[in-house]
Design a protein around this motif. Structure first.
Motif, PDB file in Angstrom:
ATOM      1  N   VAL A 197       0.841  -1.200   0.000  1.00  0.00           N
ATOM      2  CA  VAL A 197       0.000   0.000   0.000  1.00  0.00           C
ATOM      3  C   VAL A 197       0.876   1.250   0.000  1.00  0.00           C
ATOM      4  O   VAL A 197       0.633   2.209  -0.738  1.00  0.00           O
ATOM      5  N   ASN A 198       1.924   1.240   0.814  1.00  0.00           N
ATOM      6  CA  ASN A 198       2.838   2.384   0.867  1.00  0.00           C
ATOM      7  C   ASN A 198       3.557   2.576  -0.463  1.00  0.00           C
ATOM      8  O   ASN A 198       3.752   3.704  -0.928  1.00  0.00           O
ATOM      9  N   TYR A 199       3.966   1.463  -1.081  1.00  0.00           N
ATOM     10  CA  TYR A 199       4.649   1.528  -2.373  1.00  0.00           C
ATOM     11  C   TYR A 199       3.752   2.169  -3.427  1.00  0.00           C
ATOM     12  O   TYR A 199       4.181   3.045  -4.184  1.00  0.00           O
ATOM     13  N   ILE A 200       2.481   1.753  -3.467  1.00  0.00           N
ATOM     14  CA  ILE A 200       1.544   2.310  -4.436  1.00  0.00           C
ATOM     15  C   ILE A 200       1.344   3.797  -4.185  1.00  0.00           C
ATOM     16  O   ILE A 200       1.333   4.611  -5.121  1.00  0.00           O
ATOM     17  N   GLY A 201       1.211   4.164  -2.925  1.00  0.00           N
ATOM     18  CA  GLY A 201       1.026   5.570  -2.581  1.00  0.00           C
ATOM     19  C   GLY A 201       2.217   6.429  -2.987  1.00  0.00           C
ATOM     20  O   GLY A 201       2.058   7.534  -3.515  1.00  0.00           O
ATOM     21  N   GLU A 202       3.421   5.909  -2.755  1.00  0.00           N
ATOM     22  CA  GLU A 202       4.630   6.650  -3.136  1.00  0.00           C
ATOM     23  C   GLU A 202       4.741   6.758  -4.656  1.00  0.00           C
ATOM     24  O   GLU A 202       5.186   7.784  -5.189  1.00  0.00           O
ATOM     25  N   PHE A 203       4.349   5.713  -5.348  1.00  0.00           N
ATOM     26  CA  PHE A 203       4.380   5.717  -6.810  1.00  0.00           C
ATOM     27  C   PHE A 203       3.419   6.782  -7.350  1.00  0.00           C
ATOM     28  O   PHE A 203       3.780   7.565  -8.232  1.00  0.00           O
ATOM     29  N   GLU A 204       2.219   6.827  -6.821  1.00  0.00           N
ATOM     30  CA  GLU A 204       1.226   7.803  -7.253  1.00  0.00           C
ATOM     31  C   GLU A 204       1.713   9.229  -7.001  1.00  0.00           C
ATOM     32  O   GLU A 204       1.561  10.109  -7.859  1.00  0.00           O
ATOM     33  N   THR A 205       2.322   9.444  -5.847  1.00  0.00           N
ATOM     34  CA  THR A 205       2.832  10.778  -5.508  1.00  0.00           C
ATOM     35  C   THR A 205       3.948  11.193  -6.465  1.00  0.00           C
ATOM     36  O   THR A 205       3.972  12.325  -6.952  1.00  0.00           O
ATOM     37  N   VAL A 263      -4.477  13.596  -6.529  1.00  0.00           N
ATOM     38  CA  VAL A 263      -3.275  13.662  -5.694  1.00  0.00           C
ATOM     39  C   VAL A 263      -2.838  15.119  -5.692  1.00  0.00           C
ATOM     40  O   VAL A 263      -2.197  15.588  -6.641  1.00  0.00           O
ATOM     41  N   GLY A 264      -3.202  15.825  -4.645  1.00  0.00           N
ATOM     42  CA  GLY A 264      -2.972  17.264  -4.624  1.00  0.00           C
ATOM     43  C   GLY A 264      -3.816  17.918  -5.698  1.00  0.00           C
ATOM     44  O   GLY A 264      -5.025  17.724  -5.759  1.00  0.00           O
TER      45      GLY A 264
END
Length: 287
Positions: free
Chosen positions: A201-209, A236-237
């Motif tokens: 989940v963290n990896y996906i979130g960092e990728f999206e950011t 995202v923002g």
């Protein structure tokens, strides 16, 4: 609310395909289609499902956003059944009929990146590009592996992850055979892990950011990518992040309507029907 190399390239034979047969399905027409991660050349590729999808969905402009042919797997042994050949022939036939086809190579077909800026048979090959929506908003189009630190800095680990993913798909296929015996619906192990395992989940979130920041750097209001096999559409923002998903498990693509509305379409290979799961207008209403 949001709802849910070239040397080793297989020869493409211009042979009759299933598409030449009469098809009574109604074709949905869009302003643009965005497709990634078909992974032709692998046993997990759902080529027949993609052929059904592309017969029923059309647009004057189609973006292929990477990992269309899986050279990683082909290096280990060529697997190229007729439906995989039919997919390429169907796409090339669309080009001959006037479709504007843009091909952005990913990490699994990175050999094609040597030809970015060129055209072959009417297919434009680009490293990345900008798509201007019907409402004038600019969307950065790229595969996304450039912002995957594993692929970028530890390719051996990426190959290991690819092998693990293949094993998960093998397990998932056999599990779902048993589930069908008991009348149970399809269940995806990898999708479950992506939603439940904190590190994923963290990896996906960092990728999206990271992708959203890159879009912002290019002066774009959105980004459309692939790579992580996780279809999504979210704010995202101040950037709209859209991921097309894949044609290994989820059978998803992204379409832009003539009105400039983007939607993720999920194709059901069992029913031969598509379902919009996310739309930009709903995303903005929820923001």
């Amino acid at each position: 609310m949001i709802q849910n190399h070239l040397n080793s390239q297989p020869t493409v034979l211009d042979t009759p395909t299933a598409d030449d047969a009469p098809n009574d399905a109604v074709t949905r027409r869009f302003r643009a289609l965005f497709i990634s991660d078909i992974h032709l050349g692998t046993k997990a590729c759902q080529a027949e499902a993609f052929l059904d999808f592309i017969r029923c969905h059309d647009a004057p402009k189609i973006y292929l956003i990477g990992d269309i042919v899986d050279f990683w797997r082909i290096r280990r042994g060529i697997y190229w059944p007729q439906p995989h050949n039919d997919v390429l022939q169907k796409l090339l036939r669309k080009v001959r009929k006037g479709t504007d086809l843009v091909y952005i190579p990913g990490n699994h077909d990175e050999a094609m990146r040597d030809y970015c800026g060129s055209q072959f048979g009417g297919v434009a090959i680009e490293r990345q590009t900008i798509h201007v929506g019907a409402d004038g908003r600019r969307y950065l189009i790229m595969h996304g592996d450039e912002f995957d630190v594993v692929v970028r800095y530890a390719k051996w680990l990426a190959f290991l992850g690819d092998w693990s993913y293949t094993m998960a798909l093998w397990f998932n296929t056999h599990l779902n055979v048993v589930r069908r015996w008991f009348g149970m619906p399809y269940w995806s192990l990898s999708a479950y892990l992506k939603h439940r395992v904190k590190r994923a989940v963290n990896y996906i979130g960092e990728f999206e950011t990271a992708l959203s920041q890159e879009a912002r750097r290019h002066g774009a209001q959105g980004v459309i990518c692939g790579h992580i096999h996780h279809a999504a559409m979210r704010q995202v923002g101040d950037v709209i992040y859209i991921n097309t998903g894949d044609w290994v498990e989820s059978c998803t693509a992204v379409a832009e309507t003539e009105e400039g509305i983007f939607e993720i379409i999920r194709w059901n290979p069992h029913t031969g029907m598509s379902t919009p799961v996310d739309r930009v207008e709903e995303l903005e209403a929820a923001a």
